[in-house]
Design a protein around this motif. Structure first.
Motif, mmCIF file in Angstrom:
data_model
loop_
_atom_site.group_PDB
_atom_site.id
_atom_site.type_symbol
_atom_site.label_atom_id
_atom_site.label_comp_id
_atom_site.label_asym_id
_atom_site.label_seq_id
_atom_site.Cartn_x
_atom_site.Cartn_y
_atom_site.Cartn_z
ATOM 1 N N LEU A 137 0.653 -0.974 0.508
ATOM 2 C CA LEU A 137 -0.369 0.251 0.296
ATOM 3 C C LEU A 137 0.820 1.716 0.205
ATOM 4 C CD1 LEU A 137 -2.153 -1.257 2.992
ATOM 5 C CD2 LEU A 137 -3.684 -1.334 0.717
ATOM 6 N N PRO A 138 0.464 2.498 -0.770
ATOM 7 C CA PRO A 138 1.374 3.826 -0.440
ATOM 8 C C PRO A 138 0.650 3.799 0.323
ATOM 9 C CG PRO A 138 -0.697 3.695 -1.853
ATOM 10 C CD PRO A 138 -0.522 2.190 -1.812
ATOM 11 N N ASP A 139 1.644 4.097 1.086
ATOM 12 C CA ASP A 139 2.009 5.173 2.872
ATOM 13 C C ASP A 139 0.747 4.258 3.900
ATOM 14 O OD1 ASP A 139 2.631 7.742 4.144
ATOM 15 O OD2 ASP A 139 0.795 8.190 4.077
ATOM 16 N N GLN A 140 -0.252 4.971 4.039
ATOM 17 C CA GLN A 140 -0.984 4.152 4.680
ATOM 18 C C GLN A 140 -1.910 3.264 4.087
ATOM 19 O OE1 GLN A 140 -1.020 4.712 7.530
ATOM 20 N NE2 GLN A 140 -0.633 6.610 8.462
ATOM 21 N N GLY A 141 -2.349 4.053 2.707
ATOM 22 C CA GLY A 141 -3.348 2.676 2.208
ATOM 23 C C GLY A 141 -4.238 3.657 2.928
ATOM 24 N N ASN A 142 -6.077 2.472 1.931
ATOM 25 C CA ASN A 142 -6.551 3.270 2.482
ATOM 26 C C ASN A 142 -7.754 1.824 2.319
ATOM 27 O OD1 ASN A 142 -6.202 5.216 0.055
ATOM 28 N ND2 ASN A 142 -7.694 5.969 1.849
#
Length: 549
Positions: A137-142
């Motif tokens: 996931l990029p950074d925190q993700g969703n």
């Protein structure tokens, strides 16, 4: 003849390597994000049942005194990968970058014949080193319809719920890409239960109608400790957002004239805006009811009523995300059992740190008080670890790298600072009297002052620095709720003196000191003055910088 001999030697060597590889254990590292140990039924049955996560503890060893070196997401992950404290690996907080010259344990395993893969949340860096395959996931993700950075497919978007998707990717790799002849390292890393909490649609009706017991310290007034506890911005009533966290719609807030808290409506829009029409209709069906009930109740609610209401909404959503984590851990364990992959596989379940579930009136982490300092940890390895064990040893996330290298019979680099847990888990001699902790991210969201500490089984000696200079001494046995600072009590004078000596020795052992700490403060403030630090106004940073001079 010479070529034949060389060929035979190669065959013999390859056979030896293959035989060695087959003996080396597979390693599956399962980590969730912000998973409080209180929210695992192997530790505490008051909040939630987690039968699948508990299966790992039943098959192996449950650690009751596991902890982190720095209770915040990315730094914890950097410590796990490098086996080094934050001040040495460079990732002291979520602002400073990870020092990519560090050698990580996956790189070492990969170089020594392990097949390696990572799926889920790394949180820093777009190309993790030492992995044959990754989808992160990029950074925190969703939570819904998440994006992924992949090794071979570029950036992709996958429709569905993130916990299910990460597990699908993990199982697909085991079924389709794993090389049976090689041992493997698989890092299976969940976003849940990180803020802002969106549970899977299948759990909405059940979880939003549950009621949970309140912690004894929900209404803590912070009077028994030094000022950082009172100054922190983590209180559920005053710091948890109405829309972004508790799902009170912005329109409802406007109609009741409720002011925003932090990135309130933006947080709500960022997560809910990713839902497709079907998903949105399902969420609206449930949260319309909650909003309607809230509109009727709010005008007559006292401050205590609001705190209690927000706590219940927090628990429903936070624990709701964990229902799917437990289900999906079960999917993975079922696959391993069905395919005879349990016996010689080390399976770890842990979190990147603990989390406050209303204790001290808080959510989030950062402090060295138990709920964020301690972390869940259970390990199974049926061929080597006796089932059903419990240990109160002082183990840390600092120890994972050396543990995995030791299990694979690979010498650890001399600059790693942890201690292999293999002797401890297999009944051999293992000793550690104290652990070291250092938190750096201030000023920042939640405003938890910088501090370092020594922790033994009986005591915590804590030094807060930067915004204040204060010491705390917590008696862990007599004050398990951690409500009283006894640093200046005469009866603790000799204990305080001993702990100071031990703390000085630990700082020397781990190569930490005030010069390093002050260097990080100065660099941080310089970046903040230039507008490079999220959430820290330039003017505020300039004032703090001037005050330091």
């Amino acid at each position: 003849m010479k070529h034949i001999l060389i060929g035979l030697l190669i065959c013999v060597n390859y056979s030896q390597i293959l035989a060695q590889s087959n003996k080396r254990p597979n390693i599956i590292f399962i980590m969730s994000d912000d998973h409080a140990y209180q929210a695992i039924s192997a530790y505490d049955q008051r909040l939630i049942s987690t039968p699948n996560i508990d299966r790992i503890a039943k098959k192996g060893i449950l650690f009751t005194n596991a902890s982190v070196t720095n209770s915040i997401c990315a730094p914890s992950r950097a410590t796990i990968l490098t086996g080094k404290h934050s001040h040495l690996n460079g990732k002291v907080d979520n602002h400073f970058k990870f020092d990519t010259t560090n050698i990580t344990f996956p790189q070492i395993l990969q170089a020594n014949g392990y097949q390696t893969a990572m799926f889920g949340k790394l949180h820093f860096g777009n190309s993790p080193k030492g992995f044959d395959q990754f989808k992160i996931l990029p950074d925190q993700g969703n939570y819904y319809n998440p994006d992924f950075i992949t090794k071979n497919e570029g950036n992709i978007k996958v429709n569905g719920y993130v916990t299910d998707i990460i597990t699908d990717m993990t199982l697909d790799w085991l079924k389709q890409e794993r090389t049976p002849e090689k041992p493997f390292l698989l890092m299976y890393l969940h976003k849940a239960p990180h803020r802002s909490w969106l549970m899977a649609e299948r759990h909405l009706d059940e979880m939003t109608q549950k009621t949970y017991p309140e912690p004894k310290t929900l209404f803590d007034d912070y009077s028994g400790r030094t000022s950082p506890a009172k100054e922190a911005e983590m209180n559920i009533l005053t710091s948890m957002s109405w829309a972004g966290d508790n799902k009170i719609y912005p329109a409802t807030m406007d109609s009741l004239k409720i002011p925003e808290i932090g990135f309130d409506k933006r947080r709500f829009a960022a997560e809910m805006g990713r839902l497709n029409p079907s998903q949105k209709a399902n969420f609206d069906r449930v949260y319309d009811r909650i909003n309607a009930e809230f509109i009727k109740a709010y005008p007559s609610m006292t401050e205590q009523d609001k705190m209690r209401w927000k706590f219940q909404r927090y628990m429903q959503d936070y624990l709701g995300t964990l229902r799917s984590v437990d289900e999906n851990v079960g999917r993975l364990l079922d696959y391993l059992e069905a395919n005879n992959l349990m016996e010689n596989t080390i399976i770890v379940y842990t979190s990147d740190q603990g989390f406050y579930l209303g204790e001290h009136g808080w959510f989030d982490k950062r402090f060295i008080y138990d709920e964020s300092f301690k972390t869940p940890l259970m390990v199974s390895w049926p061929s080597q670890i006796k089932a059903g064990q419990k240990s109160d040893a002082l183990v840390q996330n600092l120890d994972f790298a050396q543990t995995f290298l030791d299990a694979a019979d690979i010498p650890a680099p001399k600059d790693m600072q942890g201690q292999s847990l293999i002797p401890l888990m297999t009944g051999k001699s293992w000793k550690r009297d104290a652990v070291y902790y250092h938190y750096y991210e201030y000023p920042a969201e939640h405003m938890v002052n910088r501090h370092y500490a020594i922790v033994t089984k009986k005591y915590k000696l804590i030094h807060y620095y930067f915004s204040t200079d204060a010491w705390e001494l917590i008696d862990r046995e007599k004050d398990p709720l951690e409500l009283k600072n006894v640093y200046n009590y005469p009866v603790y004078a000799s204990i305080r003196k001993t702990l100071h000596k031990q703390l000085d020795a630990l700082r020397l052992k781990y190569k930490d000191n005030s010069t390093i700490s002050n260097g990080y403060i100065d660099r941080f403030l310089n970046d903040a003055v230039e507008g490079k630090v999220f959430g820290v106004p330039k003017q505020k940073a300039a004032e703090m910088k001037a005050k330091r001079k």
